[in-house]
Design an enzyme around this catalytic site. Structure first.
Site, mmCIF file in Angstrom:
data_model
loop_
_atom_site.group_PDB
_atom_site.id
_atom_site.type_symbol
_atom_site.label_atom_id
_atom_site.label_comp_id
_atom_site.label_asym_id
_atom_site.label_seq_id
_atom_site.Cartn_x
_atom_site.Cartn_y
_atom_site.Cartn_z
ATOM 1 N N SER A 13 -8.032 -3.896 0.002
ATOM 2 C CA SER A 13 -6.686 -3.760 -0.545
ATOM 3 C C SER A 13 -6.103 -5.116 -0.898
ATOM 4 O O SER A 13 -6.380 -6.117 -0.226
ATOM 5 C CB SER A 13 -5.764 -3.082 0.475
ATOM 6 O OG SER A 13 -4.420 -3.085 0.029
ATOM 7 N N TYR A 42 -1.473 -2.132 8.225
ATOM 8 C CA TYR A 42 -2.435 -1.621 7.244
ATOM 9 C C TYR A 42 -3.190 -2.765 6.576
ATOM 10 O O TYR A 42 -4.428 -2.776 6.545
ATOM 11 C CB TYR A 42 -1.721 -0.778 6.179
ATOM 12 C CG TYR A 42 -2.556 -0.557 4.950
ATOM 13 C CD1 TYR A 42 -3.675 0.274 4.985
ATOM 14 C CD2 TYR A 42 -2.247 -1.198 3.750
ATOM 15 C CE1 TYR A 42 -4.463 0.460 3.851
ATOM 16 C CE2 TYR A 42 -3.026 -1.013 2.623
ATOM 17 C CZ TYR A 42 -4.128 -0.183 2.674
ATOM 18 O OH TYR A 42 -4.915 -0.013 1.554
ATOM 19 N N LYS A 85 0.988 12.130 -1.706
ATOM 20 C CA LYS A 85 1.082 10.912 -0.912
ATOM 21 C C LYS A 85 2.491 10.594 -0.410
ATOM 22 O O LYS A 85 2.662 9.653 0.368
ATOM 23 C CB LYS A 85 0.533 9.716 -1.705
ATOM 24 C CG LYS A 85 -0.982 9.773 -1.872
ATOM 25 C CD LYS A 85 -1.509 8.614 -2.700
ATOM 26 C CE LYS A 85 -1.338 7.262 -2.031
ATOM 27 N NZ LYS A 85 -2.172 7.106 -0.824
#
Length: 324
Positions: A114, A141, A178
């Site tokens: 990411s 995250y 989402k």
């Protein structure tokens, strides 16, 4: 056989479509299938088996000789979640175990990293292996993704080919489930549909005008083409940025969403919430030289073209939302 994890999710389900369209029907799709709101992403897509993510490792021990490639796109992606144990279990340790099996059984692996690993971009946005240990992600995250990247680069034994893809701001069909983590384009469309207006965060820095905060927005169809290129390429292992290489402003994003919906822009500004103001990113832009250097030559969708395809093809009234 090709395995796709996170196969009922946004990018995973779109990758299943990409593979099907390229003639790959012997797919094993892996996810946590209890959420009915995601399962429609796999309707009308071909696979030979569905596996719960908890059953993948035992299945691989039995069936590894038949597996040609793994796209590991499953992860916990909630950037507001603060429980590090969840990220350690689902993003770090799960991927480490999968890496070990791919190494043991000689299976090529592409996995989702990411751009959240870059934090505020203090060191820029270059997919250079030498800076990975110095990066400062802003949330658990991002840290879980960077922790795995660091671990992968330390391994002497690796899969025969591997690539960790640092996804920038991906948007497109199949993301409807989402919630808060859906793209800004999705939320912009929804806000315009409900109110005819769009509110963007005001700038709190003198060097940025309101709405000119920028991100590297990449259409999911480009992400799929890159991943399929790596499936065919299978050399030059490492970490790769996956954006367009061109940052665009939130004002541009909102204006183009209005136009794709056939409306004149009606944009106003609100203060950025104080709890995120100090860590709010004003600019991200992927350096794409590394991917280009290994032979990927396809152009990327412009923001205008990507939004038009997404809104008109998948979101407008009567389609809503249409699955890719």
């Amino acid at each position: 056989m090709i395995i796709v994890t996170g196969a009922a999710g946004f990018i995973g389900s779109a990758m299943v479509r990409q593979l099907n369209d390229a003639g790959h029907l012997n797919l094993v799709v892996v996810d946590e299938f209890s959420r009915a709101d995601k399962n429609r992403n796999l309707l009308n897509k071909a696979c030979i088996q569905k596996l719960d993510r908890a059953d993948l490792f035992a299945w691989l021990d039995r069936m590894h000789a038949s597996v040609d490639f793994i796209f590991h796109l499953g992860a916990r992606t909630d950037t507001t979640e603060q429980d590090t144990e969840i990220f350690d279990r689902l993003n770090l340790h799960y991927t480490q175990k999968l890496w070990a099996q791919c190494t043991q059984y000689n299976i090529p692996l592409v996995y989702a990293s990411s751009a959240a690993t870059y934090g505020l971009g203090e060191l820029g946005y270059e997919d250079n292996h030498n800076i990975v240990t110095q990066l400062k992600p802003l949330n658990p995250y991002g840290r879980s993704k960077n922790d795995f990247d660091i671990w992968a680069l330390q391994q002497e034994k690796t899969p025969p080919f591997w690539a960790g893809l640092k996804f920038f701001n991906v948007y497109g069909p199949n993301e409807y489930h989402k919630g808060r983590m859906a793209s800004v384009i999705w939320h912009t469309y929804r806000q315009i549909k409900e109110s005819g207006k769009m509110k963007l965060f005001r700038s709190h820095r003198p060097d940025f005008q309101d709405g000119q905060q920028s991100r590297d927005f990449i259409y999911v169809k480009d992400v799929l083409k890159v991943m399929y290129f790596l499936y065919k390429h299978q050399k030059d292992s490492g970490l790769y940025n996956l954006g367009t290489g061109q940052a665009r402003s939130f004002f541009d994003l909102a204006s183009n969403t209005f136009r794709a919906m056939g409306q004149e822009p009606n944009i106003s500004f609100v203060d950025t919430p104080e709890d995120i103001r100090d860590t709010y990113q004003y600019f991200t832009e992927a350096n794409m030289a590394k991917l280009r250097s290994i032979g990927y030559a396809e152009p990327f969708y412009s923001l205008e073209a990507g939004i038009e395809d997404y809104v008109k093809g998948y979101l407008l009234e009567g389609l809503g939302p249409k699955v890719f």
